[in-house]
Design a protein around this motif. Structure first.
Motif, PDB file in Angstrom:
ATOM      1  N   SER A  22     -19.392 -18.021 -20.753  1.00  0.00           N
ATOM      2  CA  SER A  22     -19.585 -16.848 -21.610  1.00  0.00           C
ATOM      3  C   SER A  22     -18.595 -16.843 -22.770  1.00  0.00           C
ATOM      4  N   THR A  37     -24.822 -12.052 -24.015  1.00  0.00           N
ATOM      5  CA  THR A  37     -25.806 -11.184 -23.347  1.00  0.00           C
ATOM      6  C   THR A  37     -26.758 -10.566 -24.369  1.00  0.00           C
ATOM      7  N   SER A  40     -29.152 -13.211 -25.550  1.00  0.00           N
ATOM      8  CA  SER A  40     -30.180 -13.433 -24.527  1.00  0.00           C
ATOM      9  C   SER A  40     -31.290 -12.394 -24.621  1.00  0.00           C
ATOM     10  N   MET A  62     -30.845  -9.801 -14.903  1.00  0.00           N
ATOM     11  CA  MET A  62     -29.671  -8.970 -15.185  1.00  0.00           C
ATOM     12  C   MET A  62     -29.866  -7.629 -14.496  1.00  0.00           C
ATOM     13  N   THR A  66     -26.322  -3.796 -17.296  1.00  0.00           N
ATOM     14  CA  THR A  66     -26.016  -4.875 -18.238  1.00  0.00           C
ATOM     15  C   THR A  66     -27.046  -4.910 -19.356  1.00  0.00           C
ATOM     16  N   ALA A  70     -26.365  -4.099 -23.350  1.00  0.00           N
ATOM     17  CA  ALA A  70     -26.752  -5.059 -24.391  1.00  0.00           C
ATOM     18  C   ALA A  70     -27.718  -4.426 -25.390  1.00  0.00           C
TER      19      ALA A  70
END
Length: 141
Positions: A22, A37, A40, A62, A66, A70
């Motif tokens: 990450s 994230t 993604s 996820m 999360t 994001a």
């Protein structure tokens, strides 16, 4: 973090590796103000077109918080368009024109992070990592 009388914790080993990966991707995406994230999520929307937060959550494996973390700044900054979904509780998500532009810009730094990571892993290790990841993800079902 290992004593003679204990075995390596698999969860700890994976989490340590995840933090390193990450950090690598985040460093490459930072000039665009993105975290991996968020990238993604943008990528999932680019691939899926119009979808829901639940579908993004499922696709990316996820947890809900999360995905929400994001999505929030991406929606706030106009990168993701939100419309009424199939139900009142469900919202339909898609990339806005601004979001598509950001995603396209982020593909370069993301590709560079991919290249660096593959090089550091060594020849053929990326395929092994992908296969192991697939095996781990199937445990969720």
């Amino acid at each position: 973090m290992e004593s003679k009388n204990s075995e390596t914790c698999l969860a700890h080993a994976i989490r340590r590796a995840d933090r390193v990966v990450s950090q690598l991707y985040n460093e490459h995406l930072a000039p665009l103000g993105l975290r991996v994230t968020q990238f993604s999520v943008l990528r999932a929307l680019d691939i899926q077109g119009t979808t829901t937060a639940s579908q993004v959550q499922e696709l990316l494996v996820m947890d809900q918080t999360t995905v929400s973390r994001a999505l929030k700044p991406l929606i706030r900054d106009g990168y993701i368009s939100v419309a009424e979904g199939a139900t009142k509780r469900e919202k339909s998500l898609s990339l806005s024109a601004k979001g598509k532009k950001l995603y396209d810009q982020a593909c370069g730094p993301w590709s560079e992070a991919q290249r660096v990571f593959r090089k550091k892993l060594g020849k053929g290790q990326d395929d092994l990592l992908i296969e192991l990841s697939r095996q781990v993800v199937t445990m969720k079902t």
